[in-house]
Scaffold this motif. Structure first.
Motif, PDB file in Angstrom:
ATOM      1  N   PRO A  70      -4.877   3.250   5.791  1.00 43.43           N
ATOM      2  CA  PRO A  70      -4.986   3.820   5.169  1.00 43.43           C
ATOM      3  C   PRO A  70      -4.068   5.342   5.967  1.00 43.43           C
ATOM      4  O   PRO A  70      -3.628   4.678   7.305  1.00 43.43           O
ATOM      5  CB  PRO A  70      -5.926   5.949   5.608  1.00 43.43           C
ATOM      6  CG  PRO A  70      -7.254   4.356   5.132  1.00 43.43           C
ATOM      7  CD  PRO A  70      -6.679   3.295   6.060  1.00 43.43           C
ATOM      8  N   GLY A  71      -2.796   5.797   4.853  1.00 42.06           N
ATOM      9  CA  GLY A  71      -1.127   7.022   5.831  1.00 42.06           C
ATOM     10  C   GLY A  71      -0.066   5.779   6.045  1.00 42.06           C
ATOM     11  O   GLY A  71       0.280   6.099   6.191  1.00 42.06           O
ATOM     12  N   ALA A  72      -0.690   3.847   5.967  1.00 37.10           N
ATOM     13  CA  ALA A  72       0.310   3.626   5.674  1.00 37.10           C
ATOM     14  C   ALA A  72       1.472   3.667   4.523  1.00 37.10           C
ATOM     15  O   ALA A  72       1.005   3.983   3.179  1.00 37.10           O
ATOM     16  CB  ALA A  72      -0.039   2.349   6.065  1.00 37.10           C
ATOM     17  N   PRO A  73       3.104   2.993   5.139  1.00 37.86           N
ATOM     18  CA  PRO A  73       3.649   3.542   4.427  1.00 37.86           C
ATOM     19  C   PRO A  73       3.585   2.197   2.900  1.00 37.86           C
ATOM     20  O   PRO A  73       3.508   1.334   3.302  1.00 37.86           O
ATOM     21  CB  PRO A  73       4.581   3.066   5.060  1.00 37.86           C
ATOM     22  CG  PRO A  73       4.757   1.801   5.768  1.00 37.86           C
ATOM     23  CD  PRO A  73       2.996   2.859   6.393  1.00 37.86           C
ATOM     24  N   PRO A  74       4.109   2.618   2.039  1.00 37.75           N
ATOM     25  CA  PRO A  74       4.069   1.901   0.746  1.00 37.75           C
ATOM     26  C   PRO A  74       4.514   0.386   0.883  1.00 37.75           C
ATOM     27  O   PRO A  74       3.801  -0.537   0.231  1.00 37.75           O
ATOM     28  CB  PRO A  74       4.625   2.374  -0.452  1.00 37.75           C
ATOM     29  CG  PRO A  74       5.280   4.358   0.471  1.00 37.75           C
ATOM     30  CD  PRO A  74       4.492   4.297   1.492  1.00 37.75           C
ATOM     31  N   GLN A  75       5.393   0.516   1.616  1.00 31.42           N
ATOM     32  CA  GLN A  75       6.209  -0.970   1.642  1.00 31.42           C
ATOM     33  C   GLN A  75       4.972  -2.381   2.557  1.00 31.42           C
ATOM     34  O   GLN A  75       4.645  -3.084   2.313  1.00 31.42           O
ATOM     35  CB  GLN A  75       7.428  -0.998   2.354  1.00 31.42           C
ATOM     36  CG  GLN A  75       7.811  -0.826   3.746  1.00 31.42           C
ATOM     37  CD  GLN A  75       7.851   0.873   3.851  1.00 31.42           C
ATOM     38  OE1 GLN A  75       7.833   1.982   2.672  1.00 31.42           O
ATOM     39  NE2 GLN A  75       8.345   0.823   4.999  1.00 31.42           N
ATOM     40  N   ASP A 125       1.280   0.248  -9.603  1.00 29.54           N
ATOM     41  CA  ASP A 125       0.802   1.814  -9.965  1.00 29.54           C
ATOM     42  C   ASP A 125      -0.706   2.025  -9.349  1.00 29.54           C
ATOM     43  O   ASP A 125      -1.215   3.361  -8.950  1.00 29.54           O
ATOM     44  CB  ASP A 125       1.123   1.893 -11.493  1.00 29.54           C
ATOM     45  CG  ASP A 125       3.089   2.531 -11.544  1.00 29.54           C
ATOM     46  OD1 ASP A 125       3.399   2.661 -10.842  1.00 29.54           O
ATOM     47  OD2 ASP A 125       2.760   2.687 -13.522  1.00 29.54           O
ATOM     48  N   ILE A 126      -1.828   1.355  -9.823  1.00 26.26           N
ATOM     49  CA  ILE A 126      -2.882   1.260  -9.332  1.00 26.26           C
ATOM     50  C   ILE A 126      -2.758   0.911  -7.746  1.00 26.26           C
ATOM     51  O   ILE A 126      -3.476   1.689  -7.140  1.00 26.26           O
ATOM     52  CB  ILE A 126      -3.403   0.371  -9.912  1.00 26.26           C
ATOM     53  CG1 ILE A 126      -3.611   0.714 -11.435  1.00 26.26           C
ATOM     54  CG2 ILE A 126      -4.943  -0.655  -9.970  1.00 26.26           C
ATOM     55  CD1 ILE A 126      -4.492  -0.991 -12.062  1.00 26.26           C
ATOM     56  N   ILE A 127      -1.929   0.223  -7.369  1.00 25.58           N
ATOM     57  CA  ILE A 127      -2.177  -0.063  -6.046  1.00 25.58           C
ATOM     58  C   ILE A 127      -1.977   1.626  -5.241  1.00 25.58           C
ATOM     59  O   ILE A 127      -2.709   1.597  -4.216  1.00 25.58           O
ATOM     60  CB  ILE A 127      -1.323  -0.942  -5.741  1.00 25.58           C
ATOM     61  CG1 ILE A 127      -2.145  -2.634  -6.004  1.00 25.58           C
ATOM     62  CG2 ILE A 127      -0.976  -1.146  -3.511  1.00 25.58           C
ATOM     63  CD1 ILE A 127      -0.853  -3.658  -5.353  1.00 25.58           C
ATOM     64  N   ASP A 128      -0.610   1.702  -5.623  1.00 28.17           N
ATOM     65  CA  ASP A 128      -0.421   3.208  -4.961  1.00 28.17           C
ATOM     66  C   ASP A 128      -1.359   4.289  -5.129  1.00 28.17           C
ATOM     67  O   ASP A 128      -1.290   5.133  -4.277  1.00 28.17           O
ATOM     68  CB  ASP A 128       1.262   3.893  -5.675  1.00 28.17           C
ATOM     69  CG  ASP A 128       1.978   2.864  -4.924  1.00 28.17           C
ATOM     70  OD1 ASP A 128       1.828   2.478  -4.438  1.00 28.17           O
ATOM     71  OD2 ASP A 128       3.476   2.517  -5.631  1.00 28.17           O
ATOM     72  N   HIS A 129      -1.622   4.078  -6.221  1.00 23.85           N
ATOM     73  CA  HIS A 129      -3.164   5.185  -7.055  1.00 23.85           C
ATOM     74  C   HIS A 129      -4.119   5.102  -5.478  1.00 23.85           C
ATOM     75  O   HIS A 129      -4.720   5.964  -5.541  1.00 23.85           O
ATOM     76  CB  HIS A 129      -3.686   4.899  -8.004  1.00 23.85           C
ATOM     77  CG  HIS A 129      -4.597   5.278  -8.604  1.00 23.85           C
ATOM     78  ND1 HIS A 129      -4.341   6.841  -9.457  1.00 23.85           N
ATOM     79  CD2 HIS A 129      -6.031   5.570  -9.112  1.00 23.85           C
ATOM     80  CE1 HIS A 129      -5.793   7.454 -10.289  1.00 23.85           C
ATOM     81  NE2 HIS A 129      -7.055   7.132  -9.129  1.00 23.85           N
ATOM     82  N   TYR A 130      -4.592   4.106  -5.841  1.00 25.70           N
ATOM     83  CA  TYR A 130      -5.774   4.240  -5.027  1.00 25.70           C
ATOM     84  C   TYR A 130      -5.744   4.591  -3.575  1.00 25.70           C
ATOM     85  O   TYR A 130      -6.396   4.616  -2.592  1.00 25.70           O
ATOM     86  CB  TYR A 130      -6.514   2.892  -4.797  1.00 25.70           C
ATOM     87  CG  TYR A 130      -7.147   2.788  -6.566  1.00 25.70           C
ATOM     88  CD1 TYR A 130      -8.474   3.561  -6.069  1.00 25.70           C
ATOM     89  CD2 TYR A 130      -7.068   2.095  -7.455  1.00 25.70           C
ATOM     90  CE1 TYR A 130      -9.632   3.964  -7.973  1.00 25.70           C
ATOM     91  CE2 TYR A 130      -8.237   2.151  -9.060  1.00 25.70           C
ATOM     92  CZ  TYR A 130      -8.978   3.084  -8.428  1.00 25.70           C
ATOM     93  OH  TYR A 130      -9.121   3.037 -10.076  1.00 25.70           O
ATOM     94  N   ALA A 131      -4.273   3.748  -2.664  1.00 25.98           N
ATOM     95  CA  ALA A 131      -3.644   4.406  -1.506  1.00 25.98           C
ATOM     96  C   ALA A 131      -3.750   5.777  -1.054  1.00 25.98           C
ATOM     97  O   ALA A 131      -3.783   6.666  -0.167  1.00 25.98           O
ATOM     98  CB  ALA A 131      -3.130   3.074  -1.721  1.00 25.98           C
ATOM     99  N   ALA A 132      -3.225   6.451  -2.507  1.00 28.02           N
ATOM    100  CA  ALA A 132      -3.028   7.794  -2.235  1.00 28.02           C
ATOM    101  C   ALA A 132      -4.562   8.398  -1.871  1.00 28.02           C
ATOM    102  O   ALA A 132      -5.148   9.605  -1.472  1.00 28.02           O
ATOM    103  CB  ALA A 132      -2.267   8.150  -3.235  1.00 28.02           C
TER     104      ALA A 132
END
Length: 396
Positions: free
Chosen positions: A180-185, A316-323
């Motif tokens: 949680p909170g880590a950068p997208p890369q 998109d799914i990865i970014d969705h749940y990470a957010a």
């Protein structure tokens, strides 16, 4: 551990223990009678996977389990005050004259677990499990427990069933850990993101291009209609058996995707990439606030397939749940190449085959040997290539 008594009662058989935290074990053959305890453990957020939600398992039993002749075999362990410590959702089927108790869901459930009181799970001992198995054995409704695809750990705790004799499952499950909170890369590398962006520019010119989580009944029905048209064609092209054509499976999937959970969302969530003219890709799975776990997916048969829509949707799914603060994501059993593009780790999963009767001893040994053989084939490239050639040569 000896049992003080075994007695008949409704809704199921009960066994009492003189020592240990497990004081009583109920065996129930009706999901409706087990539902109150099931939902209590599930909704309290104690210790279970989303694959064992009541709504998902009830839909599977209704549409598939009954077709396969599976009889519910729900095990509930309680303490001296009657509070539930765990619920083990099983079903009994017959194979070659042997009564096998296994988790419902078949290949459509990536992970299998009991639903546990978290505090009990954290302190469970081998003696507790011996009490549980002794009570199940005394019930005499099954010859062997086939407890497959169990995660070794879940939500930071060891799965207590890892205390039973066990072995590695035949397949691995690719896993993505998200901080949680880590950068997208940290989830998807910058270079991979740039590659996907380049491909996506072609799709972004399509009218109505969008990526979304289906929320309305009409959208869910429309996406599933498309999936059940396209997926069989994809599987046939890959010379793979169509597991979605098995009796009751389509009805199970539709039912579960429509089932609304008490806390919001659906028993199965559908993510889609589409435009006004067509559905381009979908990924569907289960989510519990910590993990998204994929169940099924496919992508368009049109020329838009060349722009890697499945990989774009997965990003998109990865970014969705990470957010939303999720800490992990998996793409289901199997080591397909696309899974390794996102998932660099593996979720350790194991099988336990526990004999309950004399006949069950031979069955447990046979199931254990078969699983080891499957794992050897899947982890030996030469053997795997031979198996794939043989499968392709078989008449369909």
């Amino acid at each position: 551990m000896t049992m003080a008594a075994v007695m008949e009662s409704r809704p199921g058989k009960q066994a009492w223990s003189e020592t240990g935290r497990i004081a009583r074990v109920d065996i129930i053959d009706d999901l409706r009678k087990a539902e109150p305890v099931w939902r209590q453990l599930e909704q309290s957020g104690e210790f279970c996977t989303p694959y064992q939600r009541f709504d998902l398992m009830a839909a599977w039993q209704r549409h598939v389990g009954e077709c396969e002749g599976m009889t519910p075999f729900i095990v509930i362990a309680r303490d001296r005050d009657g509070a539930p410590l765990l619920l083990l959702p099983l079903g009994v089927t017959r194979a070659s004259g042997v009564r096998v108790a296994s988790f419902p869901g078949g290949k459509h459930a990536t992970f299998n677990m009991a639903l546990w009181d978290r505090e009990f799970a954290a302190r469970a001992t081998g003696a507790d499990l011996e009490t549980l198995i002794t009570a199940i054995r005394a019930n005499a409704q099954a010859d062997v427990l086939a407890l497959t695809r169990q995660p070794q750990r879940w939500l930071g705790l060891q799965n207590p069933f890892a205390l039973l004799p066990h072995q590695a499952s035949a397949n691995d499950c690719p896993l993505l850990i998200m901080t949680p909170g880590a950068p997208p890369q940290s989830r998807v590398s910058n270079s991979f993101r740039r590659r996907l962006k380049g491909k996506e520019r072609k799709l972004q010119t399509l009218p109505g291009y969008r990526s979304h989580l289906a929320a309305e009944d009409g959208d869910i029905t429309r996406l599933l209609d498309w999936f059940f048209t396209v997926k069989p064609q994809r599987m046939a092209a890959q010379q793979l058996p169509n597991v979605f054509a098995d009796p009751g499976v389509e009805d199970f999937v539709r039912d579960a995707c429509m089932s609304k959970l008490a806390g919001g969302g659906r028993a199965i969530d559908i993510h889609a990439l589409e435009c006004d003219d067509e559905v381009i890709a979908i990924f569907a799975g289960v989510a519990d606030g910590h993990r998204f776990s994929m169940m099924f997916n496919t992508y368009t048969l049109s020329g838009n397939a060349k722009y890697s829509p499945g990989l774009i949707l997965m990003r998109d799914i990865i970014d969705h749940y990470a957010a939303r603060g999720f800490t992990s994501l998996d793409l289901g059993i199997g080591s397909d190449d696309y899974k390794r593009l996102f998932c660099k780790d593996d979720e350790p999963i194991f099988d336990s085959f526990v004999p309950l009767t004399l006949r069950g001893r031979a069955a447990a040994a046979g199931l254990s040997a078969l699983t080891r053989a499957k794992r050897l084939v899947k982890h030996t490239p030469a053997l795997m290539q031979m198996a794939q050639r043989l499968r392709g040569a078989l008449p369909r």
